[in-house]
Design a protein around this motif. Structure first.
Motif, PDB file in Angstrom:
ATOM      1  N   VAL A 168       0.825  -1.322   0.048  1.00 47.62           N
ATOM      2  CA  VAL A 168      -0.044   0.176   0.041  1.00 47.62           C
ATOM      3  C   VAL A 168       0.795   1.184   0.032  1.00 47.62           C
ATOM      4  CG1 VAL A 168      -1.554   1.515   1.395  1.00 47.62           C
ATOM      5  CG2 VAL A 168      -2.046  -0.941   1.093  1.00 47.62           C
ATOM      6  N   GLY A 169       2.048   1.259   0.739  1.00 55.10           N
ATOM      7  CA  GLY A 169       2.764   2.401   0.830  1.00 55.10           C
ATOM      8  C   GLY A 169       3.476   2.550  -0.489  1.00 55.10           C
ATOM      9  N   ILE A 170       3.960   1.508  -1.268  1.00 56.98           N
ATOM     10  CA  ILE A 170       4.605   1.764  -2.242  1.00 56.98           C
ATOM     11  C   ILE A 170       3.613   2.294  -3.563  1.00 56.98           C
ATOM     12  CG2 ILE A 170       5.757   0.635  -4.376  1.00 56.98           C
ATOM     13  CD1 ILE A 170       7.239  -0.933  -2.225  1.00 56.98           C
ATOM     14  N   LEU A 171       2.458   1.884  -3.565  1.00 54.58           N
ATOM     15  CA  LEU A 171       1.439   2.157  -4.375  1.00 54.58           C
ATOM     16  C   LEU A 171       1.208   3.708  -4.219  1.00 54.58           C
ATOM     17  CD1 LEU A 171      -0.926  -0.886  -4.934  1.00 54.58           C
ATOM     18  CD2 LEU A 171       0.523  -0.024  -6.663  1.00 54.58           C
ATOM     19  N   SER A 172       0.930   3.846  -3.058  1.00 56.10           N
ATOM     20  CA  SER A 172       0.549   5.399  -2.504  1.00 56.10           C
ATOM     21  C   SER A 172       1.698   6.336  -2.866  1.00 56.10           C
ATOM     22  CB  SER A 172       0.087   5.420  -1.205  1.00 56.10           C
ATOM     23  OG  SER A 172       0.016   6.712  -0.681  1.00 56.10           O
ATOM     24  N   LEU A 173       2.863   5.800  -2.561  1.00 53.93           N
ATOM     25  CA  LEU A 173       4.074   6.742  -2.932  1.00 53.93           C
ATOM     26  C   LEU A 173       4.340   7.050  -4.313  1.00 53.93           C
ATOM     27  CD1 LEU A 173       6.392   8.375  -1.595  1.00 53.93           C
ATOM     28  CD2 LEU A 173       7.743   6.033  -1.805  1.00 53.93           C
ATOM     29  N   ILE A 174       4.005   6.007  -5.157  1.00 52.89           N
ATOM     30  CA  ILE A 174       4.157   6.328  -6.574  1.00 52.89           C
ATOM     31  C   ILE A 174       3.223   7.181  -7.301  1.00 52.89           C
ATOM     32  CG2 ILE A 174       3.816   4.939  -9.037  1.00 52.89           C
ATOM     33  CD1 ILE A 174       5.380   2.563  -7.269  1.00 52.89           C
ATOM     34  N   ALA A 175       1.705   6.885  -6.794  1.00 49.94           N
ATOM     35  CA  ALA A 175       0.682   7.798  -7.021  1.00 49.94           C
ATOM     36  C   ALA A 175       0.805   9.149  -6.828  1.00 49.94           C
ATOM     37  CB  ALA A 175      -0.634   7.237  -6.442  1.00 49.94           C
ATOM     38  N   GLY A 176       1.489   9.372  -5.550  1.00 52.74           N
ATOM     39  CA  GLY A 176       1.616  10.735  -5.063  1.00 52.74           C
ATOM     40  C   GLY A 176       2.580  11.338  -5.948  1.00 52.74           C
ATOM     41  N   LEU A 177       3.798  10.674  -6.100  1.00 53.73           N
ATOM     42  CA  LEU A 177       4.682  11.405  -6.919  1.00 53.73           C
ATOM     43  C   LEU A 177       4.505  11.731  -8.339  1.00 53.73           C
ATOM     44  CD1 LEU A 177       7.755   9.200  -5.638  1.00 53.73           C
ATOM     45  CD2 LEU A 177       7.351  11.446  -5.126  1.00 53.73           C
ATOM     46  N   ILE A 178       3.687  10.659  -8.955  1.00 53.13           N
ATOM     47  CA  ILE A 178       3.153  11.053 -10.306  1.00 53.13           C
ATOM     48  C   ILE A 178       2.195  12.430 -10.364  1.00 53.13           C
ATOM     49  CG2 ILE A 178       1.427  10.320 -12.119  1.00 53.13           C
ATOM     50  CD1 ILE A 178       2.589   7.474 -11.583  1.00 53.13           C
ATOM     51  N   ALA A 179       1.266  12.348  -9.414  1.00 50.71           N
ATOM     52  CA  ALA A 179       0.343  13.706  -8.956  1.00 50.71           C
ATOM     53  C   ALA A 179       1.307  14.761  -9.103  1.00 50.71           C
ATOM     54  CB  ALA A 179      -0.639  13.348  -7.826  1.00 50.71           C
ATOM     55  N   ALA A 180       2.196  14.747  -7.865  1.00 47.70           N
ATOM     56  CA  ALA A 180       2.868  15.919  -7.634  1.00 47.70           C
ATOM     57  C   ALA A 180       3.797  16.407  -8.796  1.00 47.70           C
ATOM     58  CB  ALA A 180       3.823  15.822  -6.741  1.00 47.70           C
ATOM     59  N   GLY A 181       4.263  15.389  -9.511  1.00 49.11           N
ATOM     60  CA  GLY A 181       4.912  15.712 -10.905  1.00 49.11           C
ATOM     61  C   GLY A 181       4.037  16.754 -11.902  1.00 49.11           C
TER      62      GLY A 181
END
Length: 194
Positions: free
Chosen positions: A7-20
């Motif tokens: 869950v942490g890795i998926l959330s981190l990836i989604a968050g980095l994409i949105a922030a980018g």
């Protein structure tokens, strides 16, 4: 532990994409173009047209009456200024805060999964989050200044403050999200008794 890490890795990836995407949108917000120029519900497409806005219940002026109103060019300028503000609010602020939220939650969950059983070291984690969000905020600052220079309609939900505040909101929100995510994680995954 594996679920928490996933869950942490998926959330981190989604968050980095949105922030980018939010950061990319920030540098394009100052060139946002409006759609069609409208007066009420009518599309304006002629430079000779004037828009006379009436209040509800008020009759429009008769044809040929030399009422004031705003010209097509004035309406187009107003739409362009508003387009910059809208592009900033939705494409940068909303998307950027969602990205920060997901990234922080992901980071907290990953840190908690890697360092069981008592969870992550909160002060160290908070320091990492604030440092990363400060770097992100510094990248956003010139973009908000550029958007404010183009549009007298101050960009952003708190645009009335009169300065480029959003980078400060990012750092404060990242710190608050870290504390909230740490609490959620300790409630969802309480420490195992020794």
């Amino acid at each position: 532990m594996r679920f928490r890490l996933g869950v942490g890795i998926l959330s981190l990836i989604a968050g980095l994409i949105a922030a980018g995407f939010a950061l990319s949108n920030a540098y394009e917000a100052d060139s946002a173009e409006p759609g069609t120029v409208t007066c009420g519900h009518e599309v304006m497409d002629d430079a000779d047209q004037r828009c006379v806005e009436t209040r509800p219940g008020q009759a429009p002026p008769p044809p040929g009456y030399p009422a004031g109103g705003r010209s097509y060019e004035e309406m187009k300028d107003a739409e362009e200024r508003t387009a910059v503000s809208k592009a900033w609010i939705f494409g940068v602020e909303v998307l950027g805060l969602l990205g920060v939220f997901l990234s922080v939650c992901g980071l907290v969950f990953v840190a908690g999964a890697i360092r069981p059983p008592d969870g992550p070291n909160l002060p160290a984690l908070l320091g990492v989050v604030v440092a990363l969000s400060a770097a992100y905020a510094l990248a956003l600052w010139p973009a908000q200044d550029d958007a404010r220079a183009v549009s007298p309609v101050s960009p952003g939900i708190l645009g009335f403050l009169g300065f480029s505040y959003f980078p400060l909101v990012v750092v404060a929100a990242a710190a608050a999200f870290t504390l909230m995510a740490d609490r959620w994680m300790s409630e969802l995954f309480p420490p195992e008794p020794e």
